[in-house]
Design a protein around this motif. Structure first.
Motif, mmCIF file in Angstrom:
data_model
loop_
_atom_site.group_PDB
_atom_site.id
_atom_site.type_symbol
_atom_site.label_atom_id
_atom_site.label_comp_id
_atom_site.label_asym_id
_atom_site.label_seq_id
_atom_site.Cartn_x
_atom_site.Cartn_y
_atom_site.Cartn_z
ATOM 1 N N ASP A 61 32.799 27.795 55.711
ATOM 2 C CA ASP A 61 31.350 27.599 55.807
ATOM 3 C C ASP A 61 30.631 28.156 54.585
ATOM 4 O OD1 ASP A 61 31.113 28.088 59.427
ATOM 5 O OD2 ASP A 61 31.591 26.319 58.223
ATOM 6 N N SER A 62 31.148 29.236 54.043
ATOM 7 C CA SER A 62 30.467 29.915 52.941
ATOM 8 C C SER A 62 30.485 29.114 51.639
ATOM 9 C CB SER A 62 31.105 31.283 52.702
ATOM 10 O OG SER A 62 32.484 31.143 52.390
ATOM 11 N N VAL A 63 31.352 28.109 51.543
ATOM 12 C CA VAL A 63 31.444 27.358 50.286
ATOM 13 C C VAL A 63 31.064 25.885 50.439
ATOM 14 C CG1 VAL A 63 33.280 28.918 49.541
ATOM 15 C CG2 VAL A 63 33.878 26.672 50.478
ATOM 16 N N LYS A 64 30.774 25.471 51.657
ATOM 17 C CA LYS A 64 30.432 24.064 51.874
ATOM 18 C C LYS A 64 29.229 23.666 51.034
ATOM 19 C CE LYS A 64 32.218 23.442 56.568
ATOM 20 N NZ LYS A 64 31.871 23.285 58.005
ATOM 21 N N ASP A 88 29.364 36.954 45.667
ATOM 22 C CA ASP A 88 30.269 37.035 46.824
ATOM 23 C C ASP A 88 31.498 36.141 46.679
ATOM 24 O OD1 ASP A 88 27.811 37.500 49.503
ATOM 25 O OD2 ASP A 88 28.696 38.873 48.041
ATOM 26 N N ASP A 89 31.481 35.217 45.734
ATOM 27 C CA ASP A 89 32.645 34.361 45.506
ATOM 28 C C ASP A 89 33.716 35.049 44.656
ATOM 29 O OD1 ASP A 89 30.337 31.662 45.118
ATOM 30 O OD2 ASP A 89 31.593 32.080 46.871
ATOM 31 N N ALA A 90 33.394 36.185 44.094
ATOM 32 C CA ALA A 90 34.352 36.891 43.244
ATOM 33 C C ALA A 90 35.555 37.341 44.064
ATOM 34 C CB ALA A 90 33.688 38.097 42.600
ATOM 35 N N ALA A 91 36.737 37.009 43.570
ATOM 36 C CA ALA A 91 37.975 37.327 44.279
ATOM 37 C C ALA A 91 39.150 36.836 43.443
ATOM 38 C CB ALA A 91 38.005 36.639 45.647
ATOM 39 N N VAL A 92 40.337 37.147 43.900
ATOM 40 C CA VAL A 92 41.528 36.505 43.357
ATOM 41 C C VAL A 92 41.775 35.241 44.176
ATOM 42 C CG1 VAL A 92 43.993 36.692 42.882
ATOM 43 C CG2 VAL A 92 42.507 38.695 42.608
ATOM 44 N N TYR A 93 41.880 34.134 43.507
ATOM 45 C CA TYR A 93 42.067 32.845 44.170
ATOM 46 C C TYR A 93 43.545 32.433 44.068
ATOM 47 C CZ TYR A 93 37.093 32.115 44.811
ATOM 48 O OH TYR A 93 35.797 32.218 45.239
ATOM 49 N N TYR A 94 44.068 32.015 45.199
ATOM 50 C CA TYR A 94 45.466 31.598 45.292
ATOM 51 C C TYR A 94 45.553 30.149 45.765
ATOM 52 C CZ TYR A 94 46.396 36.650 45.375
ATOM 53 O OH TYR A 94 46.461 37.997 45.088
ATOM 54 N N CYS A 95 46.407 29.382 45.128
ATOM 55 C CA CYS A 95 46.673 28.051 45.648
ATOM 56 C C CYS A 95 47.915 28.110 46.536
ATOM 57 C CB CYS A 95 46.851 27.031 44.543
ATOM 58 S SG CYS A 95 48.251 27.303 43.461
ATOM 59 N N GLN A 96 48.004 27.133 47.408
ATOM 60 C CA GLN A 96 49.090 27.081 48.375
ATOM 61 C C GLN A 96 49.447 25.625 48.622
ATOM 62 O OE1 GLN A 96 48.117 26.030 51.763
ATOM 63 N NE2 GLN A 96 50.186 26.130 52.608
ATOM 64 N N GLN A 108 50.357 32.407 41.741
ATOM 65 C CA GLN A 108 50.349 33.820 41.375
ATOM 66 C C GLN A 108 48.979 34.460 41.500
ATOM 67 O OE1 GLN A 108 50.128 31.333 39.264
ATOM 68 N NE2 GLN A 108 48.883 31.937 37.496
ATOM 69 N N GLY A 109 47.970 33.647 41.647
ATOM 70 C CA GLY A 109 46.607 34.161 41.773
ATOM 71 C C GLY A 109 45.884 34.132 40.443
ATOM 72 N N THR A 110 44.609 33.813 40.499
ATOM 73 C CA THR A 110 43.774 33.823 39.301
ATOM 74 C C THR A 110 42.447 34.487 39.648
ATOM 75 O OG1 THR A 110 42.848 32.462 37.505
ATOM 76 C CG2 THR A 110 42.811 31.504 39.712
ATOM 77 N N GLN A 111 42.015 35.371 38.777
ATOM 78 C CA GLN A 111 40.811 36.165 39.043
ATOM 79 C C GLN A 111 39.556 35.360 38.728
ATOM 80 O OE1 GLN A 111 40.554 39.602 40.152
ATOM 81 N NE2 GLN A 111 38.434 38.904 40.421
ATOM 82 N N VAL A 112 38.629 35.375 39.653
ATOM 83 C CA VAL A 112 37.298 34.807 39.436
ATOM 84 C C VAL A 112 36.292 35.947 39.561
ATOM 85 C CG1 VAL A 112 35.521 33.268 40.339
ATOM 86 C CG2 VAL A 112 37.905 32.501 40.225
ATOM 87 N N THR A 113 35.531 36.156 38.512
ATOM 88 C CA THR A 113 34.513 37.196 38.480
ATOM 89 C C THR A 113 33.155 36.549 38.275
ATOM 90 O OG1 THR A 113 36.084 38.762 37.539
ATOM 91 C CG2 THR A 113 33.763 39.323 37.364
ATOM 92 N N VAL A 114 32.224 36.874 39.138
ATOM 93 C CA VAL A 114 30.873 36.311 39.053
ATOM 94 C C VAL A 114 29.907 37.464 38.819
ATOM 95 C CG1 VAL A 114 29.132 34.872 40.143
ATOM 96 C CG2 VAL A 114 31.560 34.500 40.660
ATOM 97 N N SER A 115 29.391 37.526 37.627
ATOM 98 C CA SER A 115 28.551 38.666 37.263
ATOM 99 C C SER A 115 27.672 38.297 36.088
ATOM 100 C CB SER A 115 29.419 39.868 36.910
ATOM 101 O OG SER A 115 28.623 40.944 36.456
ATOM 102 N N SER A 116 26.481 38.883 36.079
ATOM 103 C CA SER A 116 25.593 38.674 34.944
ATOM 104 C C SER A 116 25.768 39.788 33.909
ATOM 105 C CB SER A 116 24.139 38.612 35.419
ATOM 106 O OG SER A 116 23.810 39.777 36.152
#
Length: 116
Positions: A61-64, A88-96, A108-116
């Motif tokens: 729901d948070s990304v729709k 709030d979307d900042a996290a390590v993202y993993y595909c599956q 293996q995961g990829t870092q997403v950082t959301v910051s000004s």
């Protein structure tokens, strides 16, 4: 049975966009479901988006309305287009991926950082 390699993470300002990619390689004959998960520090891993072999999609729901998952079967690749990113979307993202009917592979995961 194979491996997944992710790319596309990085630092982006709030409101910006990123596109994640995840390619499967190895002894892969079929790929069923594909998905993207994320895990923020101190949080459990959560499903962000999923796509079936037939192209049906589902989203947290948070990304729709902001994120779009897609797949290229010829390239054994899944994508996640992320728009209007929030802190709030900042996290390590993993595909599956579920490959060859039964093997559950993770990237293996990829870092997403959301910051000004």
């Amino acid at each position: 049975q194979g491996q997944l390699v992710e790319s596309g993470g990085g630092l982006v300002q709030p409101g910006g966009s990123l596109r994640l990619s995840c390619a499967a390689s190895g002894s892969i004959f079929s790929i069923n479901a594909m998905g993207w998960y994320r895990q923020a520090p101190g949080e459990q891993r959560e499903l962000v988006a999923g796509i079936t072999s037939g192209g049906s999609t589902k989203y947290a729901d948070s990304v729709k309305g902001r994120f779009t998952i897609s797949r290229d079967n010829a390239k054994n690749t899944v994508y996640l287009q992320m728009n209007s990113l929030k802190p709030d979307d900042a996290a390590v993202y993993y595909c599956q991926m579920v490959v060859n009917g039964r093997y559950n592979l993770w990237g293996q995961g990829t870092q997403v950082t959301v910051s000004s």
